[in-house]
Write a protein that holds these residues in place. Structure first.
Motif, PDB file in Angstrom:
ATOM      1  N   PRO A 161       0.795  -1.302   0.037  1.00  0.00           N
ATOM      2  CA  PRO A 161       0.069  -0.098  -0.083  1.00  0.00           C
ATOM      3  C   PRO A 161       0.806   1.148  -0.121  1.00  0.00           C
ATOM      4  CG  PRO A 161      -0.734  -1.478   1.643  1.00  0.00           C
ATOM      5  CD  PRO A 161       0.405  -1.997   1.112  1.00  0.00           C
ATOM      6  N   ARG A 162       2.036   1.292   0.503  1.00  0.00           N
ATOM      7  CA  ARG A 162       2.901   2.248   0.486  1.00  0.00           C
ATOM      8  C   ARG A 162       3.688   2.432  -0.553  1.00  0.00           C
ATOM      9  NH1 ARG A 162       6.441   1.521   5.676  1.00  0.00           N
ATOM     10  NH2 ARG A 162       5.854  -0.466   5.056  1.00  0.00           N
ATOM     11  N   GLY A 163       3.301   1.537  -1.677  1.00  0.00           N
ATOM     12  CA  GLY A 163       4.332   1.860  -2.772  1.00  0.00           C
ATOM     13  C   GLY A 163       5.158   0.488  -3.416  1.00  0.00           C
ATOM     14  N   THR A 164       5.623   0.676  -4.483  1.00  0.00           N
ATOM     15  CA  THR A 164       6.339  -0.440  -4.893  1.00  0.00           C
ATOM     16  C   THR A 164       7.770  -0.673  -4.435  1.00  0.00           C
ATOM     17  OG1 THR A 164       5.250  -0.038  -6.993  1.00  0.00           O
ATOM     18  CG2 THR A 164       7.099  -1.548  -7.058  1.00  0.00           C
ATOM     19  N   TYR A 165       8.045  -1.614  -4.279  1.00  0.00           N
ATOM     20  CA  TYR A 165       9.489  -2.300  -3.291  1.00  0.00           C
ATOM     21  C   TYR A 165      10.296  -3.149  -4.317  1.00  0.00           C
ATOM     22  CZ  TYR A 165      12.584  -4.256   0.158  1.00  0.00           C
ATOM     23  OH  TYR A 165      13.661  -4.664   1.001  1.00  0.00           O
ATOM     24  N   HIS A 166      11.248  -2.734  -4.702  1.00  0.00           N
ATOM     25  CA  HIS A 166      12.120  -3.505  -5.514  1.00  0.00           C
ATOM     26  C   HIS A 166      13.035  -4.619  -4.600  1.00  0.00           C
ATOM     27  CE1 HIS A 166      11.841  -1.718  -9.444  1.00  0.00           C
ATOM     28  NE2 HIS A 166      11.149  -0.560  -8.688  1.00  0.00           N
ATOM     29  N   ALA A 167      12.733  -5.601  -4.577  1.00  0.00           N
ATOM     30  CA  ALA A 167      13.433  -6.586  -3.721  1.00  0.00           C
ATOM     31  C   ALA A 167      14.793  -7.110  -4.635  1.00  0.00           C
ATOM     32  CB  ALA A 167      12.461  -7.816  -3.378  1.00  0.00           C
ATOM     33  N   LEU A 168      14.564  -7.565  -5.761  1.00  0.00           N
ATOM     34  CA  LEU A 168      15.599  -7.553  -6.577  1.00  0.00           C
ATOM     35  C   LEU A 168      15.697  -6.813  -7.808  1.00  0.00           C
ATOM     36  CD1 LEU A 168      15.391 -11.686  -6.443  1.00  0.00           C
ATOM     37  CD2 LEU A 168      16.767 -10.172  -5.199  1.00  0.00           C
ATOM     38  N   ARG A 169      16.762  -6.407  -8.197  1.00  0.00           N
ATOM     39  CA  ARG A 169      17.047  -5.711  -9.542  1.00  0.00           C
ATOM     40  C   ARG A 169      18.108  -6.303 -10.382  1.00  0.00           C
ATOM     41  NH1 ARG A 169      15.635   0.165  -8.218  1.00  0.00           N
ATOM     42  NH2 ARG A 169      15.439   0.162  -5.770  1.00  0.00           N
ATOM     43  N   ASP A 170      17.687  -6.736 -11.361  1.00  0.00           N
ATOM     44  CA  ASP A 170      18.627  -7.312 -12.371  1.00  0.00           C
ATOM     45  C   ASP A 170      19.848  -8.253 -11.929  1.00  0.00           C
ATOM     46  OD1 ASP A 170      17.882  -6.676 -15.093  1.00  0.00           O
ATOM     47  OD2 ASP A 170      18.322  -4.593 -14.995  1.00  0.00           O
ATOM     48  N   VAL A 171      19.373  -9.289 -10.992  1.00  0.00           N
ATOM     49  CA  VAL A 171      20.332  -9.871 -10.323  1.00  0.00           C
ATOM     50  C   VAL A 171      20.879 -11.051 -11.433  1.00  0.00           C
ATOM     51  CG1 VAL A 171      20.939 -11.596  -8.568  1.00  0.00           C
ATOM     52  CG2 VAL A 171      19.511  -9.529  -7.935  1.00  0.00           C
ATOM     53  N   SER A 217      19.909  -6.823   6.710  1.00  0.00           N
ATOM     54  CA  SER A 217      18.627  -7.379   6.214  1.00  0.00           C
ATOM     55  C   SER A 217      17.951  -6.412   5.643  1.00  0.00           C
ATOM     56  CB  SER A 217      17.972  -7.678   7.838  1.00  0.00           C
ATOM     57  OG  SER A 217      18.282  -6.393   8.565  1.00  0.00           O
ATOM     58  N   GLY A 218      16.927  -7.012   4.637  1.00  0.00           N
ATOM     59  CA  GLY A 218      16.288  -6.282   3.951  1.00  0.00           C
ATOM     60  C   GLY A 218      16.798  -6.137   2.411  1.00  0.00           C
ATOM     61  N   ALA A 219      18.071  -6.362   2.377  1.00  0.00           N
ATOM     62  CA  ALA A 219      18.809  -6.414   1.064  1.00  0.00           C
ATOM     63  C   ALA A 219      18.228  -7.455  -0.110  1.00  0.00           C
ATOM     64  CB  ALA A 219      20.333  -6.926   1.244  1.00  0.00           C
ATOM     65  N   GLY A 220      17.374  -8.239   0.313  1.00  0.00           N
ATOM     66  CA  GLY A 220      16.853  -8.909  -0.706  1.00  0.00           C
ATOM     67  C   GLY A 220      17.414 -10.320  -0.777  1.00  0.00           C
ATOM     68  N   LYS A 221      18.276 -10.805   0.087  1.00  0.00           N
ATOM     69  CA  LYS A 221      18.792 -12.132   0.154  1.00  0.00           C
ATOM     70  C   LYS A 221      17.760 -13.464   0.132  1.00  0.00           C
ATOM     71  CE  LYS A 221      20.691 -11.606   4.296  1.00  0.00           C
ATOM     72  NZ  LYS A 221      20.343 -10.601   4.805  1.00  0.00           N
ATOM     73  N   SER A 222      16.820 -13.241   1.150  1.00  0.00           N
ATOM     74  CA  SER A 222      15.981 -14.176   1.255  1.00  0.00           C
ATOM     75  C   SER A 222      15.042 -14.333  -0.096  1.00  0.00           C
ATOM     76  CB  SER A 222      15.062 -13.985   2.509  1.00  0.00           C
ATOM     77  OG  SER A 222      14.710 -15.271   3.100  1.00  0.00           O
ATOM     78  N   GLU A 252      20.741  -5.261  -5.449  1.00  0.00           N
ATOM     79  CA  GLU A 252      21.327  -5.548  -6.547  1.00  0.00           C
ATOM     80  C   GLU A 252      22.706  -6.084  -5.831  1.00  0.00           C
ATOM     81  OE1 GLU A 252      21.776  -1.827  -9.270  1.00  0.00           O
ATOM     82  OE2 GLU A 252      21.150  -1.071  -7.261  1.00  0.00           O
ATOM     83  N   ILE A 253      23.344  -6.785  -6.829  1.00  0.00           N
ATOM     84  CA  ILE A 253      24.556  -7.483  -6.396  1.00  0.00           C
ATOM     85  C   ILE A 253      25.646  -6.322  -6.893  1.00  0.00           C
ATOM     86  CG2 ILE A 253      26.152  -9.152  -7.359  1.00  0.00           C
ATOM     87  CD1 ILE A 253      23.930 -10.802  -6.537  1.00  0.00           C
ATOM     88  N   VAL A 254      26.291  -5.878  -5.611  1.00  0.00           N
ATOM     89  CA  VAL A 254      27.139  -4.652  -5.806  1.00  0.00           C
ATOM     90  C   VAL A 254      28.755  -5.089  -5.924  1.00  0.00           C
ATOM     91  CG1 VAL A 254      25.759  -2.980  -4.853  1.00  0.00           C
ATOM     92  CG2 VAL A 254      27.352  -4.576  -3.187  1.00  0.00           C
ATOM     93  N   GLU A 255      28.839  -6.493  -5.806  1.00  0.00           N
ATOM     94  CA  GLU A 255      30.149  -7.042  -5.917  1.00  0.00           C
ATOM     95  C   GLU A 255      30.197  -8.613  -5.687  1.00  0.00           C
ATOM     96  OE1 GLU A 255      32.683  -5.428  -2.799  1.00  0.00           O
ATOM     97  OE2 GLU A 255      34.431  -6.379  -3.680  1.00  0.00           O
ATOM     98  N   SER A 256      31.147  -9.173  -6.491  1.00  0.00           N
ATOM     99  CA  SER A 256      31.113 -10.637  -6.283  1.00  0.00           C
ATOM    100  C   SER A 256      32.335 -11.288  -6.944  1.00  0.00           C
ATOM    101  CB  SER A 256      29.867 -11.148  -7.111  1.00  0.00           C
ATOM    102  OG  SER A 256      29.998 -11.433  -8.549  1.00  0.00           O
ATOM    103  N   GLY A 257      32.915 -12.274  -6.489  1.00  0.00           N
ATOM    104  CA  GLY A 257      34.191 -12.835  -6.820  1.00  0.00           C
ATOM    105  C   GLY A 257      34.658 -13.827  -5.757  1.00  0.00           C
ATOM    106  N   PRO A 258      35.575 -14.421  -5.923  1.00  0.00           N
ATOM    107  CA  PRO A 258      36.468 -15.353  -5.143  1.00  0.00           C
ATOM    108  C   PRO A 258      36.405 -14.548  -3.621  1.00  0.00           C
ATOM    109  CG  PRO A 258      37.750 -15.240  -6.934  1.00  0.00           C
ATOM    110  CD  PRO A 258      36.519 -14.490  -7.045  1.00  0.00           C
TER     111      PRO A 258
END
Lengths: 273, 222
Positions: A33-43, A59-64, A237-243
């Motif tokens: 009701p408070r608007g649209t919430y982007h849980a995942l963006r172009d992952v 928490s709230g980053a969209g992991k789950s 969003e994935i902001v960083e990834s790697g080994p």
């Protein structure tokens, strides 16, 4: 179309070190009701076979949401997920059920059935998969041995400690020989010592069975202890990834630096963990 | 004390017992699927369907609104059609089960709703079908609470049989009204009420004991 079927062909070839999970431009929004919430963006992510892949975020980053999209407990709005050569996002309901039987999952709150014994809980996915009774008993004994709970076969979950419950959860997830194990904050409800032993078990299983593990966590120590690769999720969003080594030694995202600072602080102060 | 009292009471109790058992079985057959459907068709559940959920809710509420005596009268034609008569214990079981079914459905709904969402989710993640989730997760996990609900339903149905007795169903309620009330036979009145009190106590005691036994397994510590 041709390109994607070609990709599926290569994934299903399952050469060692090949990609077992491919996530491509996954999007998920929640309408509140408070608007649209982007849980995942172009992952977009690739997980290689036999890897332990950690996804960390606040928490709230969209992991789950992300891990629950992998077996479609949560429906993504767009994008594709391919696991072991099967495009999960394109499956009809009954095909999805079959695919889920080969994707194990463990949960923060274990989600065991209280009306069943340890044995009964581990047998559950095998009953669903239509195994004959005799083979179920055999497999249950084998897998309880693997997680070190053979002596608890006849106990009810209420009689177990948190760590033992998660071992049952792991045994249940592994019973039907999954290709992939999804871990949804599996150690977040456990104390540090129990967390360590559960992570050791996961690493052990990963080595013994060559099982691919995707885990989400908000704890750096989990990533540090068992993950080979890590992805940092921030506001969907994935902001960083790697080994893990590379990301830890030269973090490029503010979130990762924050995580590292915080965990060094804890270590430095020798907080009685 | 009158010498005809004992056989009369025995017959009456037999009729009451027969009505209670028959109506409970029929009410479970109608109410269980209804209660299960209400739960699994609710938002976010395994067979989500807001429209079906609304329709079932309205049907249950309407059926539950009727005073039982009106329900009996309304269902006289159905009793005649199914049983061939509107008199006697078997005929009375028709309105009894139809009145008890929506009540039972609500009780079952409440029990099944208590089952932790995470357990359902875990079963879904293992590829369970909605039917498997009902049979292997919802019902076994809620069993102790379902037994208590069923106990409540049996006692409510026992109360209903007395009302049904007022208009020709037979049973202890009928004895109490025909002899105890209309003919001032206080001994009959006293004896029927006593039997009903003992019966209801017995049902509640057994239900509690059974529910505790189920629960003990699931929540026994150490």
């Amino acid at each position: 179309m041709e390109v994607s079927s070609l990709a599926i062909f290569f994934v299903s070839a399952r050469s060692h070190g090949g990609q077992v999970i491919t996530i491509d431009s996954l999007n998920k929004q929640y309408h509140t009701p408070r608007g649209t919430y982007h849980a995942l963006r172009d992952v977009t992510l690739q997980v290689e076979k036999g890897d332990i892949f950690g996804i960390i975020g606040l928490s709230g980053a969209g992991k789950s949401t992300l891990i629950r999209c992998l077996n479609r407990l949560e429906e993504p709005d767009s994008g594709s997920i391919v696991i072991d050569g099967r495009e999960i996002t394109g499956l009809a309901t009954h095909e999805l059920r079959e695919a889920r039987k080969k994707i194990g999952m463990i949960f923060q709150h274990f989600n065991l059935l209280d009306s069943r014994t340890v044995q009964g809980n581990v047998a559950f996915p095998l009953e669903l998969a239509g195994w004959p009774r005799k083979e179920i008993a055999q497999r249950v004994a084998e897998i309880l041995d693997l997680v070190g709970l053979s002596d608890k076969a006849g106990s009810y979950p209420a009689q177990l400690s948190g760590g033992q419950k998660q071992r049952v959860g792991i045994a249940r997830a592994l019973a039907n020989h999954p290709e992939v194990l999804l871990s949804d904050e599996a150690t977040s409800a456990l104390d540090p010592q129990t967390t360590r032993s559960i992570l050791e078990l996961l690493a052990d299983i990963n080595r013994k069975l060559g099982l691919t593990i995707v885990l989400i966590t908000h704890e750096m120590s989990v990533i540090r202890q068992i993950c080979g690769k890590v992805a940092v999720l921030d506001r969907g969003e994935i902001v960083e990834s790697g080994p893990v080594d590379a990301v830890f030694s030269a973090p490029s995202s503010a979130t990762m630096r924050l995580f590292l600072e915080h965990s060094t602080l804890l270590q430095g102060s020798g907080a009685g963990i | 004390m009158n010498e005809d009292l004992i056989p009369m009471l025995l017959t009456g109790f037999g009729e009451t017992l027969y009505m209670v058992v028959l109506s409970t079985v029929a009410a479970v057959l109608l109410g269980l699927p209804l209660g299960v459907l209400v739960v699994i068709s609710s938002t976010g559940h395994v067979m989500e369907s807001p429209r079906l959920n609304r329709v079932l809710g309205v049907v249950i509420n309407i059926t539950r609104s009727f005073p039982f005596i009106i329900m009996i009268v309304l269902l006289l034609p159905l009793s005649r059609f199914l049983v061939g008569t509107t008199l006697g214990a078997t005929a009375a079981a028709v309105p009894l089960s139809i009145a008890a079914a929506p009540f039972l459905a609500r009780i079952i709904e409440n029990s099944l709703k208590e089952v932790d969402r995470g357990k359902v989710e875990a079963a879904l993640a293992m590829g369970a079908t909605p039917l498997q989730i009902v049979r292997k997760v919802l019902i076994p996990e809620a069993l102790s609470s379902l037994v208590l609900g069923l106990t409540l339903a049996v006692i409510t149905i026992t109360g209903f049989t007395a009302t049904a007795g007022a208009i020709g169903a037979g049973g202890l309620g009928s004895l109490a009204i025909r002899y105890g009330y209309m003919r001032y036979r206080e001994d009959v009145m006293f004896a029927t009420v006593l039997i009903l009190v003992v019966f209801v106590q017995g049902v509640q005691w057994s239900g509690d004991k059974l529910a505790r036994r189920i629960n003990r397994n699931q929540h026994r510590l150490g």
